[in-house]
Write a protein that holds these residues in place. Structure first.
Motif, PDB file in Angstrom:
ATOM      1  N   LYS A  19     -34.860  33.294 -11.960  1.00  0.00           N
ATOM      2  CA  LYS A  19     -33.394  33.298 -11.877  1.00  0.00           C
ATOM      3  C   LYS A  19     -32.864  34.677 -11.493  1.00  0.00           C
ATOM      4  O   LYS A  19     -31.994  34.803 -10.632  1.00  0.00           O
ATOM      5  N   ALA A  20     -33.442  35.724 -12.097  1.00  0.00           N
ATOM      6  CA  ALA A  20     -32.958  37.081 -11.804  1.00  0.00           C
ATOM      7  C   ALA A  20     -33.168  37.411 -10.325  1.00  0.00           C
ATOM      8  O   ALA A  20     -32.284  37.995  -9.673  1.00  0.00           O
ATOM      9  N   VAL A  49     -24.891  27.831  -4.167  1.00  0.00           N
ATOM     10  CA  VAL A  49     -23.937  28.941  -4.340  1.00  0.00           C
ATOM     11  C   VAL A  49     -22.538  28.396  -4.095  1.00  0.00           C
ATOM     12  O   VAL A  49     -22.371  27.412  -3.367  1.00  0.00           O
ATOM     13  N   LYS A  89     -20.920  32.470  -7.144  1.00  0.00           N
ATOM     14  CA  LYS A  89     -21.533  31.973  -8.381  1.00  0.00           C
ATOM     15  C   LYS A  89     -22.699  31.093  -7.995  1.00  0.00           C
ATOM     16  O   LYS A  89     -22.733  30.539  -6.893  1.00  0.00           O
ATOM     17  N   LEU A  90     -23.660  30.971  -8.919  1.00  0.00           N
ATOM     18  CA  LEU A  90     -24.820  30.131  -8.640  1.00  0.00           C
ATOM     19  C   LEU A  90     -24.941  29.028  -9.676  1.00  0.00           C
ATOM     20  O   LEU A  90     -24.501  29.198 -10.831  1.00  0.00           O
ATOM     21  N   ARG A  91     -25.565  27.915  -9.273  1.00  0.00           N
ATOM     22  CA  ARG A  91     -25.928  26.925 -10.280  1.00  0.00           C
ATOM     23  C   ARG A  91     -27.317  26.374  -9.947  1.00  0.00           C
ATOM     24  O   ARG A  91     -27.676  26.228  -8.767  1.00  0.00           O
ATOM     25  N   SER A 148     -21.179  39.567  -3.537  1.00  0.00           N
ATOM     26  CA  SER A 148     -21.402  39.788  -4.966  1.00  0.00           C
ATOM     27  C   SER A 148     -20.548  38.871  -5.830  1.00  0.00           C
ATOM     28  O   SER A 148     -20.749  38.754  -7.040  1.00  0.00           O
ATOM     29  N   HIS A 207     -26.583  37.427  -4.311  1.00  0.00           N
ATOM     30  CA  HIS A 207     -25.448  38.354  -4.331  1.00  0.00           C
ATOM     31  C   HIS A 207     -25.503  39.322  -3.149  1.00  0.00           C
ATOM     32  O   HIS A 207     -24.478  39.677  -2.578  1.00  0.00           O
ATOM     33  N   TYR A 259     -30.643  35.357  -8.218  1.00  0.00           N
ATOM     34  CA  TYR A 259     -29.293  35.917  -8.361  1.00  0.00           C
ATOM     35  C   TYR A 259     -29.150  37.175  -7.516  1.00  0.00           C
ATOM     36  O   TYR A 259     -28.172  37.356  -6.787  1.00  0.00           O
ATOM     37  N   SER A 260     -30.135  38.057  -7.632  1.00  0.00           N
ATOM     38  CA  SER A 260     -30.057  39.326  -6.908  1.00  0.00           C
ATOM     39  C   SER A 260     -30.024  39.072  -5.396  1.00  0.00           C
ATOM     40  O   SER A 260     -29.215  39.651  -4.663  1.00  0.00           O
TER      41      SER A 260
END
Ligand code: PHE
Length: 341
Positions: free
Chosen positions: A226-227, A261, A242-244, A239, A234, A230-231
């Motif tokens: 996930k990290a 996204v 949002k993500l799901r 930036s 963004h 996300y990185s």
């Protein structure tokens, strides 16, 4: 002697000097040190003393005539040459050379690669013509999985000693090849072309680009996945997106998810592109299935890892507001010229 001088006088005055070749021949015949005029000077010794002064004078005149004629002809030729049109016409306009530029797909792929490189991923590539074994078997596809169906896969030859040969349907076989080749820890991305036998339209084509990633190490968890996603998202989409993560299924990952996204065209409010949902699907991902690890000789009790995979072309279409995916593959110069270097 006198006759000889007069004959030479005659010959010299009639000699035509119109080219460099004539001039050189004239020079060699008459005026050089071993030429005819010098020859007559040599004969002066045997002339009667009384005739010597006159003969000497005649010979000097002869030599002067020859030298003058030679000099005049040389000067004349030089001036004619200089007036001629030059072989190179410096007034012609220059030939235009066309500077190529990066294809929009390569631009976007380049950005994606740069983001993952900065996180420590290296790039792995593999063949587009693959064996069923790498494209399906080792990725834990059951023998009757629908993705092997003729509808999705372009089979090239079937039933060889090494199994079916096909055009890879995803870049996951590159990850298999890396796992078979290298010992963990492994951290690679696999960009490249993939092929699917789909109905061709403005939204889907029989060839497209994917970028997949694989990370295997000790204690890798879904939180690491996930990290990373996300990185990446963004940096790639802005930036503020949002993500799901939605639960999903792939034979080679467990658990699996699909990642959306917020639509970066309407900011999540809902538009034509995101079909009023406010979300855009960007990739599939999950934890590498223990069977896949075992298939590649990696002990799933000792190691764990995540994998993800995304289509590149969709992002290219959205980024550059191109409304037909086929334009990315036709190499029409009128389209490509809109993306200068
Ligand atoms: N290989 C999958 C596809 O082509 C994408 C994927 C890669 C999904 C890795 C999960 C993990 O659809």
């Amino acid at each position: 002697m006198e006759n000889a001088i007069r004959n030479l006088q005659q010959e010299i005055s009639e000699y035509e000097l119109t080219s460099m070749k004539d001039i050189e021949a004239f020079r060699l015949r008459f005026t050089v040190r071993k030429g005819l005029i010098a020859g007559l000077f040599g004969q002066l010794k045997s002339v009667l003393p009384a005739d010597k002064p006159r003969m000497g004078q005649l010979l000097n005149q002869l030599r002067q005539t020859a030298d003058d004629k030679l000099a005049a002809a040389t000067a004349e030729l030089a001036s004619v040459e200089s007036k001629k049109e030059p072989a190179l016409d410096l007034t012609l306009p220059g030939r235009r050379s066309f500077i190529g530029s990066e294809h929009p797909v390569q631009k976007v792929l380049g950005e994606m690669k740069a983001i993952f490189s900065s996180m420590g991923f290296s790039i792995a590539t593999g063949p587009e013509l693959e064996l069923d074994h790498y494209n399906f078997d080792l990725l834990n596809f059951p023998p009757d999985h629908p993705a092997r169906d003729m509808q999705d896969t372009f089979f090239i030859t079937r039933g060889n000693a090494n199994g079916d040969v096909l055009l890879r349907t995803h870049t996951s076989p590159v990850q298999i090849r890396v796992m078979l080749d290298q010992k963990p820890p492994i951290r690679v991305i696999c960009p490249g072309k993939v092929y699917r036998n789909e109905a061709i339209s403005s939204r889907s084509y029989c060839v497209f680009h994917q970028l997949e990633g694989l990370y295997i190490d000790k204690g890798v968890s879904f939180a690491d996945l996930k990290a990373t996603i996300y990185s990446f998202a963004h940096q790639m989409f802005g930036s503020d997106v949002k993500l799901r993560f939605r639960p999903s299924f792939f034979p080679f990952t467990e658990p699996s998810a699909e990642v959306d996204v917020t639509c970066y065209l309407c900011g999540g409010k809902g538009c034509r592109v995101c079909k009023k949902s406010g979300w855009l699907e960007i990739m599939g991902c999950g934890m590498v299935h223990p069977n896949v690890m075992r298939n590649c000789g990696i002990d799933p009790e000792k190691w764990s890892g995540y994998a993800f995979g995304m289509g590149v072309d969709r992002t290219v279409l959205l980024r550059y507001k191109i409304d037909d995916i086929r334009l990315l593959f036709e190499n029409d110069v009128r389209m490509l010229q809109q993306f200068p270097a």
